[in-house]
Design an enzyme around this catalytic site. Structure first.
Site, short mmCIF file in Angstrom:
data_model
loop_
_atom_site.label_atom_id
_atom_site.label_comp_id
_atom_site.label_asym_id
_atom_site.label_seq_id
_atom_site.Cartn_x
_atom_site.Cartn_y
_atom_site.Cartn_z
N TRP A 177 -7.24 4.22 -10.47
CA TRP A 177 -6.53 4.08 -9.20
C TRP A 177 -7.24 3.09 -8.29
O TRP A 177 -6.61 2.23 -7.67
CB TRP A 177 -6.40 5.44 -8.52
N TRP A 178 -8.56 3.21 -8.20
CA TRP A 178 -9.32 2.26 -7.38
C TRP A 178 -9.07 0.83 -7.84
O TRP A 178 -8.87 -0.06 -7.01
CB TRP A 178 -10.80 2.56 -7.46
N TYR A 205 0.85 -1.20 0.00
CA TYR A 205 0.00 0.00 0.00
C TYR A 205 0.88 1.25 0.00
O TYR A 205 0.67 2.17 -0.79
CB TYR A 205 -0.93 0.00 1.22
N HIS A 211 1.82 4.32 -3.07
CA HIS A 211 1.59 5.75 -2.81
C HIS A 211 2.89 6.56 -2.83
O HIS A 211 2.88 7.74 -2.52
CB HIS A 211 0.90 5.93 -1.45
N TYR A 214 -3.47 16.66 1.89
CA TYR A 214 -4.06 15.31 1.96
C TYR A 214 -3.03 14.36 2.54
O TYR A 214 -1.92 14.23 2.03
CB TYR A 214 -4.46 14.89 0.54
#
Length: 104
Positions: free
Chosen positions: A76-77, A18, A22, A41
Site C-alpha cells: 500500500w505504501w 488520493y 481510498h 479509522y
C-alpha cells in the site's frame, strides 16, 4: 481503546487521486488493519494546506506498529508513494498529534 491522531501531507495536484485510491481501500489492507486492532479509522483532508489528518482507535501500540511490517501495508505504501511525501521505504511522512481535548 487508545486514540491516535497524526498528520501527513498529500501532493497539491493529487487530492482526487488520493481519495480515489481510498474508495475503497484494498480488502486485504482493511483485513490487516482490523486484525491488528484498528477501529473507527478516518482520514480528513485540509484542501487549502494539502494536509491529511488521521484518527484511529487501536487496541495496543504493539499491534498497531506491527501493521507496518505486513506485506499488504508495504505494498500500500508503494502504491501511495507517488501522491504524498514518503520516506525511502515508501512509508508516508507522518507526525503524531497530541490530544488536547476529547468529549465522549
Amino acid at each position: 481503546m487508545i486514540r491516535k491522531a497524526f498528520v501527513m501531507a498529500v501532493n497539491p495536484d493529487a487530492h482526487a487521486e488520493y481519495q480515489r485510491r481510498h474508495t475503497p481501500i484494498w480488502p486485504e489492507l482493511e483485513s490487516v488493519l482490523k486484525a491488528h486492532g484498528a477501529h473507527h479509522y478516518s482520514i480528513f483532508l485540509d484542501e487549502t494546506r494539502n494536509l491529511l489528518f488521521g484518527v484511529v482507535e487501536i487496541e495496543s501500540e504493539e499491534r498497531w506498529n506491527a501493521v507496518a511490517q505486513t506485506a499488504e501495508c508495504q505494498r500500500w505504501w508503494q502504491h501511495m508513494a507517488d501522491v504524498m511525501p514518503s520516506h525511502p521505504d515508501n512509508s508516508p511522512v507522518s507526525q503524531a498529534l497530541r490530544e488536547v481535548f476529547y468529549l465522549e
